[in-house]
Design an enzyme around this catalytic site. Structure first.
Site, PDB file in Angstrom:
ATOM      1  CB  SER A   1      -0.832   0.012   1.133  1.00  0.00           C
ATOM      2  OG  SER A   1      -0.153   0.129   2.590  1.00  0.00           O
ATOM      3  CE  LYS A   2      -2.260   6.254  -2.876  1.00  0.00           C
ATOM      4  NZ  LYS A   2      -3.128   7.298  -3.010  1.00  0.00           N
ATOM      5  NE  ARG A   3       0.614  -0.488   6.194  1.00  0.00           N
ATOM      6  CZ  ARG A   3       1.289  -1.078   6.835  1.00  0.00           C
ATOM      7  NH1 ARG A   3       2.420  -0.650   7.154  1.00  0.00           N
ATOM      8  NH2 ARG A   3       0.982  -2.509   6.880  1.00  0.00           N
TER       9      ARG A   3
ATOM     10  N   GLY B   1       5.511   3.182   0.417  1.00  0.00           N
ATOM     11  CA  GLY B   1       6.250   4.035  -0.357  1.00  0.00           C
ATOM     12  C   GLY B   1       5.386   4.043  -1.841  1.00  0.00           C
TER      13      GLY B   1
END
Length: 506
Positions: free
Chosen positions: A263-265, A267
């Site tokens: 996911s975006k967390r 990167g």
């Protein structure tokens, strides 16, 4: 257009498809799926199809479609049929195939394999989607499934916005051989009567997918394992339409290093983001290949042509692969080193900050960039690595300052004397700078590092940089002298401040 009755016929050849929804950028998971499809098609002398599944009108955008097309092209995954290319099995936008979908929905309805559902909306999990019983178990809709066709057609005449459901067989086991997972089983009792046409009049994903794959003569469906639960529904549709299903291969998902779903967390997650970061397309493709697929030897670096020659579906593992960003950067660095200087400069100039371009000539910037060719692991990293070629240090690395400059009288002497000596060098080149610096160190009975390190910290703010002599040549005599003078003033100012501090009282 009738569906293919023998999708796996060798006479038709291998035909695979990548079918993304244009609701966002091309994510790394999707890019890997596209890569596996591309490699399998090429390795088998088959056809790679791109189909855009844009039936989600609320979320599908032209911008996302463009990002997908550009991302695939940038990675070198050229499709044989699809948008901008065409082909006999088109159209290749799912929204343009609605008439075909509804034709086969009507056929299923008239053959008794589907039925019109007029359940109250409150019984539905979502408007026009799957009905759900209070226990949330799969539902066989006894109220609607056994109506006579004439009665169902009357319902549609009164209200054409009623959904159509597939009439699932009860107590039946769906068994298929997955090319990655092996024999896989589902019970129709876990599935129930599922919708194929929504109350809005549009086809549900599973139904449209089957119609499209079959009429496009797709022989192998290679996709993420998050689609595994869709497969029994699709096989039911193939059987009721009298079509041969393709072979399925469900690829494990990509996880973060913490084993959580990517996911975006974690990167950057899109191909566009990695492109902007300064990752080379051949490095990203090579990296994605190695997530969940293993070669028969320990090899890690492949050209696209070598990937085609090495790829086979049986090399895909059953376990999820981890997205190791450090390994991506390492691999990208290897590819950068293999570029010609011209290719390297063309790529890295795209990541040079605009203020640098405004402040310095391109030939100056090119010299700086070439100093980092053996160090940079992704192009945008250059902003953190080479900043001191474009401005004097305002803050020095504390550890470097303490170890090399603070309280070091020899270092202070070096910062005063060496820049004066540099001003006497007529040909201010790396070679002549080195000759002078070595001679100075010898005359003072110093090791070369005892001269270079104070100069390096004063000029760059830290102890680590490309070769000092090459660095000094680019910066020039005047800039070297100015920065060394600023460092000496900082040293003296700090020492004066310490002397002025009040001592401890008893």
């Amino acid at each position: 257009m009738e569906g293919n009755t023998n999708n796996n016929a060798t006479s038709a050849g291998v035909r695979v498809r990548f079918a993304p929804s244009p609701t966002g950028y091309l994510h790394t998971g999707g890019a890997r799926t596209a890569l596996f499809n591309y490699l399998f098609a090429r390795s088998q002398g088959g056809t790679f199809i791109l189909r855009i599944e844009d039936t989600d009108e609320a979320r599908s955008t032209e911008e996302s479609t463009r990002a997908i097309l550009d991302g695939l092209s940038w990675l070198g995954l050229c499709w044989d049929e699809g948008p901008e290319v065409g082909g006999e099995a088109g159209p290749y936008f799912q929204s343009e195939r609605k008439e075909l979908h509804l034709k086969f929905a009507d056929r299923l309805l008239k053959e008794g394999h589907a039925f019109v559902c007029n359940c109250p909306k409150e019984d539905e999990a979502a408007p026009g989607e799957e009905c759900a019983s209070p226990s949330q178990k799969a539902k066989f809709d006894e109220r609607c499934r056994d109506r006579e066709l004439s009665e169902q057609l009357k319902l549609l005449a009164v209200n054409p916005n009623l959904p159509i459901r597939l009439k699932a067989d009860k107590d039946k086991e769906i068994v298929f051989h997955d090319l990655v997972r092996g024999e896989t089983r589902f019970s129709t009792n876990e599935i129930g009567d599922f919708i194929i046409v929504k109350s809005s009049g549009g086809p549900i994903y599973n139904f449209a997918c089957v119609v499209d794959d079959s009429t496009m003569n797709v022989t192998h469906v290679i996709r993420g394992e998050d689609h595994l639960s869709n497969t029994p529904k699709q096989i039911m549709l193939y059987e009721m339409l009298g079509w041969q299903p393709p072979q399925f291969a469900h690829v494990p998902l990509i996880l973060g290093m913490d084993r959580a779903r990517l996911s975006k967390r974690h990167g950057a997650t899109s191909v566009t983001a990695y492109r902007e970061l300064g990752i080379l397309p051949q490095a990203l493709a090579n990296f994605l290949l190695l997530i969940g697929w293993a070669p028969k030897d320990d090899r890690e670096v492949f050209t696209l042509e070598e990937m085609v020659a090495a790829f086979s579906i049986d090399g895909i593992g059953k376990s999820a692969g981890a997205f190791n960003t450090e390994k991506l950067f390492w691999l990208n660095g290897r590819y950068i080193r293999e570029l010609s200087d011209e290719e390297y400069l063309r790529g890295i100039f795209e990541c040079v900050p605009k203020e640098w371009r405004r402040a310095k000539r391109d030939d100056y910037i090119a010299k700086v960039m070439l100093l980092f060719k053996d160090r940079v692991t992704y192009f945008s990293e250059i902003e953190d690595l080479a900043w001191y070629f474009f401005r004097s240090p305002e803050i020095y690395d504390e550890e470097s300052w303490v170890k090399v400059l603070a309280g070091n009288e020899t270092a202070q002497a070096v910062l005063r004397e060496v820049p004066l000596g540099y001003k006497t060098i007529e040909d201010f080149s790396a070679k002549s700078i080195e000759e002078f610096t070595r001679a100075y160190a010898e005359s003072k009975s110093l090791k070369l590092k005892d001269v270079i390190q104070p100069m390096r910290v004063a000029v760059t703010g830290g102890r680590f940089s490309p070769g000092f002599f090459e660095l000094a040549e680019i910066l020039g005599q005047a800039e070297i002298a100015k920065r060394c003078s600023e460092a000496v003033k900082r040293i003296l100012s700090n020492e004066s401040a310490k002397k002025d501090m009040p001592g401890e009282t008893q």
